[in-house]
Every structure is written in structure tokens, then in C-alpha cells.
Design an enzyme around this catalytic site. Sequence first.
Site, PDB file in Angstrom:
ATOM      1  N   GLY A   8     -22.211  15.351 -26.695  1.00  0.00           N
ATOM      2  CA  GLY A   8     -21.794  14.675 -27.916  1.00  0.00           C
ATOM      3  C   GLY A   8     -21.097  15.591 -28.904  1.00  0.00           C
ATOM      4  N   GLU A  43     -25.312  19.867 -22.564  1.00  0.00           N
ATOM      5  CA  GLU A  43     -24.587  19.239 -21.440  1.00  0.00           C
ATOM      6  C   GLU A  43     -23.423  18.396 -21.942  1.00  0.00           C
ATOM      7  OE1 GLU A  43     -27.923  17.347 -19.522  1.00  0.00           O
ATOM      8  OE2 GLU A  43     -27.910  15.680 -20.947  1.00  0.00           O
ATOM      9  N   PRO A  44     -22.383  19.065 -22.443  1.00  0.00           N
ATOM     10  CA  PRO A  44     -21.238  18.306 -22.951  1.00  0.00           C
ATOM     11  C   PRO A  44     -20.396  17.700 -21.831  1.00  0.00           C
ATOM     12  CG  PRO A  44     -21.155  20.646 -23.616  1.00  0.00           C
ATOM     13  CD  PRO A  44     -22.183  20.513 -22.547  1.00  0.00           C
ATOM     14  N   GLY A  45     -19.811  16.555 -22.098  1.00  0.00           N
ATOM     15  CA  GLY A  45     -18.794  15.988 -21.220  1.00  0.00           C
ATOM     16  C   GLY A  45     -17.445  16.113 -21.919  1.00  0.00           C
ATOM     17  N   ARG A  50     -10.255   3.730 -23.374  1.00  0.00           N
ATOM     18  CA  ARG A  50     -10.825   4.140 -24.660  1.00  0.00           C
ATOM     19  C   ARG A  50     -10.180   3.428 -25.865  1.00  0.00           C
ATOM     20  NH1 ARG A  50     -10.459   8.673 -26.542  1.00  0.00           N
ATOM     21  NH2 ARG A  50     -12.548   8.905 -27.353  1.00  0.00           N
ATOM     22  N   TYR A  58     -12.918   1.444 -27.870  1.00  0.00           N
ATOM     23  CA  TYR A  58     -13.396   2.109 -29.102  1.00  0.00           C
ATOM     24  C   TYR A  58     -12.349   2.181 -30.205  1.00  0.00           C
ATOM     25  CZ  TYR A  58     -16.407   4.313 -25.514  1.00  0.00           C
ATOM     26  OH  TYR A  58     -17.245   4.572 -24.456  1.00  0.00           O
ATOM     27  N   CYS A  66      -1.871  -7.944 -18.015  1.00  0.00           N
ATOM     28  CA  CYS A  66      -1.659  -9.222 -18.681  1.00  0.00           C
ATOM     29  C   CYS A  66      -2.923  -9.555 -19.447  1.00  0.00           C
ATOM     30  CB  CYS A  66      -1.324 -10.290 -17.657  1.00  0.00           C
ATOM     31  SG  CYS A  66       0.195  -9.889 -16.809  1.00  0.00           S
ATOM     32  N   GLU A  67      -3.035  -8.922 -20.609  1.00  0.00           N
ATOM     33  CA  GLU A  67      -4.270  -8.971 -21.385  1.00  0.00           C
ATOM     34  C   GLU A  67      -3.904  -8.411 -22.760  1.00  0.00           C
ATOM     35  OE1 GLU A  67      -7.762  -9.476 -21.041  1.00  0.00           O
ATOM     36  OE2 GLU A  67      -7.743  -8.719 -23.100  1.00  0.00           O
ATOM     37  N   TYR A 122     -13.513  10.420 -19.885  1.00  0.00           N
ATOM     38  CA  TYR A 122     -13.721   8.969 -19.924  1.00  0.00           C
ATOM     39  C   TYR A 122     -12.415   8.188 -19.788  1.00  0.00           C
ATOM     40  CZ  TYR A 122     -18.147  10.743 -21.526  1.00  0.00           C
ATOM     41  OH  TYR A 122     -19.316  11.459 -21.615  1.00  0.00           O
TER      42      TYR A 122
HETATM   43  C1  LIG Z   1     -22.778  11.042 -21.586  1.00  0.00           C
HETATM   44  C2  LIG Z   1     -23.843  12.059 -21.677  1.00  0.00           C
HETATM   45  C3  LIG Z   1     -23.535  13.367 -22.065  1.00  0.00           C
HETATM   46  C4  LIG Z   1     -22.171  13.806 -22.480  1.00  0.00           C
HETATM   47  O1  LIG Z   1     -21.723  13.188 -23.636  1.00  0.00           O
HETATM   48  P1  LIG Z   1     -20.358  13.648 -24.322  1.00  0.00           P
HETATM   49  O2  LIG Z   1     -20.287  12.828 -25.543  1.00  0.00           O
HETATM   50  O3  LIG Z   1     -19.277  13.353 -23.362  1.00  0.00           O
HETATM   51  O4  LIG Z   1     -20.481  15.109 -24.582  1.00  0.00           O
HETATM   52  C5  LIG Z   1     -24.561  14.282 -22.050  1.00  0.00           C
HETATM   53  N1  LIG Z   1     -25.824  13.935 -21.698  1.00  0.00           N
HETATM   54  C6  LIG Z   1     -26.142  12.678 -21.346  1.00  0.00           C
HETATM   55  C7  LIG Z   1     -27.547  12.358 -20.967  1.00  0.00           C
HETATM   56  C8  LIG Z   1     -25.178  11.710 -21.321  1.00  0.00           C
HETATM   57  O5  LIG Z   1     -25.497  10.459 -20.984  1.00  0.00           O
END
Ligand SMILES: *Cc1c(COP(=O)(O)O)cnc(C)c1O
Length: 444
Positions: free
Chosen positions: A246, A287-289, A328, A332, A361-362, A399
Site C-alpha cells: 500500500g 510486501e508492496p505490489g 484502473r 477507480y 463497446c461500453e 494492476y
Molecule cells: C494487494 C496486497 C498487497 C500489495 O498492495 P499494494 O497496494 O499493491 O502495495 C500487499 N499485501 C496484501 C496482503 C495484499 O492483498
Amino acid sequence: MARRIHAPGYFFVDPLARIEKLGPLMSEPRFLTASQCKDIAGRFGTPVYVYDEAGLKRSARKVLDFPRPFGFTGRYAMKACSNAAILQVFHQMGLEMDASSGFEARRAMRAGIPAQHISLSAQEFPNDFVDLLRAGISINACSLKQLRALGEALPGNRVGLRINPGLGSGSSHKTNVGGPSSSFGIWHERLPEAKEIIGRFDLEVFRIHTHIGSGSDPAVWQKSALLTLGQVEGFPAATHLNLGGGFKVGRMREEVGTDLSEVGVPIKAALEDFARLTGRKLHLEIEPGTFLVANAGCLLASVEDKTTTGDEGHVFLKLDAGMSDILRPTLYAAQQPMTVVPLAKKSGQEMESVIVVGHCCESGDLLTPDPSDPVRLKERSLVRAEIGDLMVIDGAGAYCAAMQAKNYNSFPEAPEALLRESGEITLIRKRQTLDQIVQNEVPL
Ligand SMILES: *Cc1c(COP(=O)(O)O)cnc(C)c1O
């Protein structure tokens, strides 16, 4: 008119047919040059996702340098972009993985990630969780039901616990992953029930996990760390603290991103205080995504059509990509940077206010929504584009390829390419074919 070349089951514009001379670009894509865009579109067609190995490694280094007083594990939340090549780049850098479903955990193993490097935090608990645990994956129980299932199947086992500590900071319920409007994790007021289950099955809680999407503000991260540490006190066997992901990223120029070295300072201090008070030196995990991939990926598309609805209306650019590739904006009202790469340009470099829409088509397939409302249009000032020009949608590493309205309107899944540090461009996923789209259908 652009020449169309035929790929099995799919037509796409061959931009090379339109290329005359590339002038200097008025604004630059984040990591691709105009000639790389041209090269990639020529080789793989559009739309195509492109990732930047150098950018992936830069963000991985930042995660691995996160301030910590004791042990540390950086994980990649692989749901953000799950291609095996991306997982391998991060694995080689020393990151471990966060999987959000049993399928994702198995996908990571197929990509060569050791099971011991995979932690699972799932909304839907996999039926084969015992096999996953035996393979070496660690699991965070994210609900009382999951905890009970783990206890019944494997009494005495080690388990992580995902807690919703009652704080959230997402901008809407769609992005809020903590607090009373979020279903993720065990609600903090229900921990007595969790402890009863843990006692009944003699489970050993080794990790406390929260993921509340705290954004970029160090003060919010500090608050989240302190709240979570408060929970750790109630679990004396816990050795690991996972604060989730996050970490906000600035995709648009005006958006503020997270400085991990700054956000980590109060977290490190909180862990040091905790150790002084309790004698427990916790191993920290994040654990960033988004942080790892968002700005290291783009979607390269073509302007497929251009139309106008008159003086009271708008000029519309229609791309050969849309919600089938990037959801996205629709989901969002997310704002994505866009750069026109003019190919056959007679015109100069003037700007034009346009609405950019996708190919589905939306009416919700809108790439320039109003940031406060995904169904409202907001004109974007871009370099004047013509049919056949390329469009780079930046900030599309997270995403997007992993979360689209896949095969809507029967558009095939777009290919993915990796710009290597060497400058070489490698295909890491082929374009889907029509055969693959329908392969599991059972005709009458
Ligand atoms: C989605 C998720 C993340 C990563 O979130 P980001 O906003 O992309 O950094 C980390 N941990 C868990 C458990 C998640 O579900």
C-alpha cells in the site's frame, strides 16, 4: 489508412506502415524512447505491455533498503503483475513473494520461486492449503474460518494471522483495505475468538500481518505500525511483523509518491522501542505490489480512430486498447499519464483537449475519467494525435496486465515485453489467439 497485417485470429495495425519520420516528442514517456515505441509496435503489434527491467530493479533496491533494526524480508505482492519473468527479476534481486490465492502461490512455484519464499494471504482460502503448507509455503489466516480450518487440519502448526486493526487510509471503499468497511483480515475486536481457536488447536502464531494501505505519509505508517505492535503483544510467540503493502506511487507528475527511507524511520523506531520494552526483536516484512511495478510498466497502444461530437461535445481518441487491458480508470477513476508518439506527422506540435476512450463497446471504457467520478469525462490536453499514432499509457505496471476485463468483446489478451537493462526488448508473453479465447467452450 494503416496497413493491416494478419496474426492468427487477430488483426492489428502495423504502425511501421505509417512511419515516415519521428520528430522530437513534446513530452516523453517515462522510460521508452519514441524509437523504442516504434520498434516494439512494429515487432509485436499494439496493444502491448512493456516493462522496464532497470526500473523494476531500482524499486526492488528501495524495498530491500527499507529501514529495519533487526531482520527483514521484502516481498513482492505478485497480484500486481504476475508474469513469470517479473517474478524472476524480483527473485534474483532477493525479494520473496506474497500470493493472494492458492493459484497464485502455485503460479509462483511454476515460475521457479522456492515455496519457502512464498507467503499466502487469501480472501478465498484454497482447498489444497495442506499441500501448500507441506510444500513449504507459509500462510496467514485471514479470517476465523481460515484459522479454524488450519487448526483442524494441522493442529500444532505454525500460522500467521492477518488482523484488521481498525484503521484504513484508502481513498474509497474500493481501495480501503483496513477499517470497518474492509473485509480483509480478522477484525481486532474478534481476537478473543481467534485466541480461543489458537488455544484449542495448539497453533503457534509466528507472524502478525496487517495490510491497510497506508499511503505515503510516514505519520500514518507509524500509527499503523504502533497499532499492529499493540496486537503483537497479545501473541508472545510471534517473531515476525508484516506491515503489508500500500505504499503509494505518484503516477501523474503532481501525485506524491512514497519515500520508503522516510516512511521506514518511525517504523524502525517503533520496533526498537518494542524490543526495549518486551525484549522481542521482531523480524520486519513489507510486501508492496504497486510500489515495485507501477511506474516500471506501460501500455503501448495505437490511436485507432478519432471522432468528434461537435461544438458542445468533445474530440474522442479511440485506442486499440481499453478496459480489456487497463481497468484502473474505469474501476477507480485512476489517472494515467499518456504520451502521444506521432508517427506520420504533417502537423506541428500543437496541443488538443481530448477524451481518450478504449475499444470496448461500453461507455465505461473511458481512459480519461474525472478523478472524482469514474463515469464523468475529463478532457486531457495532449499533443494532437491522428489515427495510427502511438499512445504510451504510463504507470501501467501494476494492476493492469494482471487485472483487466479479460476477453471482453473477445479482444485477446495483449502481449507483454521486457525492456532489458541491456536495451534489448524481449517478449515475455505472446498475444492470445482467438483459438485460445474459445478453447474451453463446449459447443452444442
Ligand atoms: C494487494 C496486497 C498487497 C500489495 O498492495 P499494494 O497496494 O499493491 O502495495 C500487499 N499485501 C496484501 C496482503 C495484499 O492483498
